[in-house]
Design a protein around this motif. Structure first.
Motif, PDB file in Angstrom:
ATOM      1  N   HIS A 514       0.827  -1.305  -0.100  1.00  0.00           N
ATOM      2  CA  HIS A 514       0.072   0.193   0.029  1.00  0.00           C
ATOM      3  C   HIS A 514       0.860   1.087   0.019  1.00  0.00           C
ATOM      4  O   HIS A 514       0.701   2.187  -0.772  1.00  0.00           O
ATOM      5  CB  HIS A 514      -1.056  -0.132   1.052  1.00  0.00           C
ATOM      6  N   PHE A 515       1.911   1.363   0.843  1.00  0.00           N
ATOM      7  CA  PHE A 515       2.584   2.769   0.867  1.00  0.00           C
ATOM      8  C   PHE A 515       3.820   2.644  -0.099  1.00  0.00           C
ATOM      9  O   PHE A 515       4.025   3.761  -0.586  1.00  0.00           O
ATOM     10  CB  PHE A 515       3.078   2.763   2.364  1.00  0.00           C
ATOM     11  N   ARG A 517       3.092   1.555  -3.285  1.00  0.00           N
ATOM     12  CA  ARG A 517       2.563   2.007  -4.508  1.00  0.00           C
ATOM     13  C   ARG A 517       2.342   3.719  -4.529  1.00  0.00           C
ATOM     14  O   ARG A 517       1.945   4.384  -5.234  1.00  0.00           O
ATOM     15  CB  ARG A 517       1.371   1.354  -4.734  1.00  0.00           C
ATOM     16  N   SER A 518       2.389   4.197  -3.248  1.00  0.00           N
ATOM     17  CA  SER A 518       2.123   5.688  -3.038  1.00  0.00           C
ATOM     18  C   SER A 518       3.509   6.417  -3.451  1.00  0.00           C
ATOM     19  O   SER A 518       3.218   7.586  -3.606  1.00  0.00           O
ATOM     20  CB  SER A 518       1.358   5.915  -1.726  1.00  0.00           C
TER      21      SER A 518
END
Length: 644
Positions: A514-515, A517-518
């Protein structure tokens, strides 16, 4: 800057110069044939360079003889011999001129022989060109010799680091070890590059020039030789005092760098407590000390060359005066005096070089000693030969009456026995210094036990190679370690040749995806060697994902969720529950809420297992574990704070 305290500067003097120098020569022994070739090339180069001034002196004699021959043609008839001209000069009361001409090859009436002069100059040019080529060749080969020696030395260091026990790195500061591997090897390499060839050429030049000087005039050579003890005395006298000041300079440099490092890393605290003025004042004092010591060191060391030049100039004056007298007396020619003066200049220069190179060589040998000390450090006990082969990992771990101590006088683990069955989660709790982490270190063979036995799936760990043993384990430590590289490379570190699918699966399971890909570059984001740009919790998540990719048979979690927030901790615990499924897990925990569901909880204190059981059993017993648990969750202040 963090390592500057440990470095300070290059060591100033070797403790055991002779033995260390012999060891350096052994390090270069594989290139002994190249070294012999270097000595030959250097000798030829120096020989040609030394012969050139004497040949050039012959050109001066040709010019002088031609000029004087033309002058004598005006005073003597054509065909007059030199002997007749000398006798004629004496008869006319010009005895001093006659004596001077008697030692020269003057032919009355014969002018400058341009052909002979051109031949001599071409010979001199050829000598210098060939000397340059030989000198360049030996320098090129020497550089290769030194770099190959440093390559072998770095290989030895790299292999040695892999064989050193964990205790060595805990007893030695990281800065000092890194300084030996980088700073000292670089200093050693530069010293060899600078001194190896220069010392050889300087020594050969001194011998060659001295030989040529004696061949021209033993008297003048003897006078020049008197400067040797003067040069040696001045070099030693000044070098001793400059070394003291250089030592103070490096000490002041280390103190100043240490202060700057502390103020830089703790600048927020400095400002928060209003200590800027105190920090600036301390910097000013340290900076003043560095300025004074550096100025003294540079001034004293700077005296060496002017002193050498002064002695050289005195020698030049004496040689010029006495040489002129000998020319006037017909003992030697003007060209010989010119060559001798050139030789006297060449003689003093390598003497000064040898003095300065010896000091530099001492610094390099001192660095070599520090590197050799690391190479000679006591290694961990070798693996058992022939080594046992690990069985397919099931995860049954047994400690059988294990005893261990870091210090023989202070036992830490005392007669410890426990059994972890395959698939069980074993939690280890206890106060600081109870021996929890030590237990894991013994299991991984970071340290060797004093007595007893540890088995994994029935195989004694001491009979396995350390590599085979550690391949069965996956570790997630409290301190998240990341290296300089992409996020993908850091995740794949857990398994050689990990596929993209495995990386993504592990990242999704541990909430890393999740983080990542940010981030602008996603999995190709390049991290610094401390994981800069990521929070502590994100770095910890990545180490958990790395362990997931490794897919080990046994897991070791050393307070793996201590650096994440409560919400993330819940997610991590879910992921870790999936990861622990079917695997034996050892969990070192200070936050007791994370190990309630453990199959077995070991309560340690003072190197012993005080009690063991499930969470419910230990709470019901209301003994040591109960007190620990209540100190975290049963204290009224805690409940009030958590409610607020």
């Amino acid at each position: 800057m963090s390592m500057m305290r440990g470095r300070g500067g290059p060591p100033q003097k070797a403790a055991a110069f002779g033995p260390s120098l012999k060891r350096i020569l052994r390090l270069m022994a594989p290139d002994r044939l190249r070294i012999i070739w270097v000595v030959f090339l250097a000798a030829v180069s120096v020989g040609l360079s030394v012969v050139a001034p004497k040949v050039l002196g012959h050109a001066t004699d040709l010019i002088f003889n031609g000029v004087v021959g033309q002058m004598l043609a005006k005073s003597f008839p054509a065909g007059t011999t030199k002997a007749a001209a000398v006798a004629g000069l004496k008869a006319h009361g010009q005895g001093q001129l006659a004596d001077m001409l008697s030692g020269m090859g003057v032919v009355p009436g014969q002018g400058l022989d341009l052909g002979a002069l051109g031949s001599v100059l071409m010979i001199v040019l050829a000598l210098y060109i060939v000397a340059f080529f030989f000198n360049w060749s030996q320098g090129y080969i020497t550089t290769g010799i030194v770099q190959r020696a440093m390559y072998r030395l770095r290989q030895q260091i790299e292999d040695k680091l892999d064989r050193l026990p964990m205790s060595h790195f805990q007893q030695e500061s990281r800065g000092d070890v890194l300084s030996r591997v980088t700073n000292d090897i670089d200093n050693f390499s530069q010293t060899l590059n600078q001194t190896l060839t220069q010392l050889l050429i300087a020594a050969l030049t001194v011998v060659g020039v001295l030989g040529m000087m004696f061949s021209i005039s033993p008297l003048l050579a003897g006078i020049s030789l008197l400067t040797v003890p003067v040069v040696a005395f001045l070099t030693v006298f000044i070098a001793k005092r400059s070394r003291v000041q250089f030592g103070v300079q490096w000490k002041s440099t280390g103190e100043l760098n240490g202060h700057v490092e502390e103020m830089f890393t703790g600048h927020e605290i400095v400002k928060a407590f209003g200590q800027q003025e105190a920090a600036i004042e301390k910097f000013r004092v340290s900076n003043d000390e560095l300025y004074e010591s550096s100025a003294k060191a540079q001034f004293i060391s700077g005296i060496i060359m002017p002193s050498m030049n002064f002695v050289s100039n005195l020698n030049y004056v004496v040689v010029a005066v006495l040489g002129g007298i000998q020319v006037a007396s017909g003992i030697i020619t003007i060209g010989s005096v010119q060559a001798f003066i050139q030789y006297s200049r060449q003689f003093s220069q390598p003497m000064a070089q040898i003095g300065s190179m010896i000091n530099l060589l001492q610094s390099g040998v001192a660095s070599a000693e520090r590197v050799f000390d690391l190479i000679d450090a006591q290694e961990q006990t070798p693996d058992h030969v022939p080594a046992a082969k690990p069985a397919p990992a099931r995860g049954r771990v047994v400690f059988d009456h294990v005893n261990f101590s870091y210090n023989p006088d202070e036992p830490l683990i005392k007669d410890l026995s426990l059994t972890a069955e395959p698939g069980e989660t074993v939690a280890i709790v206890g106060p600081t210094g109870a021996g929890k982490t030590t237990l894991v270190n013994l299991l991984m063979r970071f340290y060797e036990i004093d007595s007893g036995k540890i088995t994994v799936d029935g195989v004694d760990t001491s009979e396995l190679t350390r590599d085979d043993l550690r391949r069965q384990f996956g570790m997630v430590l409290q301190d998240a370690w990341l290296f300089g590289g992409t996020i993908r490379e850091n995740l794949a570190y857990g398994k050689l040749g990990a596929t993209e699918e495995e990386i993504l699966q592990a990242a999704e399971a541990t909430h890393v995806d999740h983080f990542v890909r940010s981030l602008p570059d996603g999995y190709d984001t390049v991290l610094t060697d401390d994981g800069g740009g990521l929070s502590q919790g994100q770095r910890q998540l990545m180490t958990i994902a790395r362990a997931w990719i490794a897919n080990p048979g046994i897991l070791i979690l050393d307070e793996a969720t201590s650096s994440v927030d409560t919400r993330t901790e819940v997610l991590i615990r879910q992921a870790m529950n999936r990861l622990r499924s079917g695997r034996t897990s050892f969990v070192i925990a200070h936050r007791l809420s994370t190990i309630r569901d453990a199959d077995l909880i070991l309560v340690m204190d003072d190197g012993r297992i005080l009690e063991q059981g499930t969470h419910a059993e230990l709470i019901e017993a209301k003994t040591f574990y109960y007190d620990l648990y209540m100190s975290q969750f049963g204290d009224p202040l805690f409940e009030e704070a958590s409610t607020a």
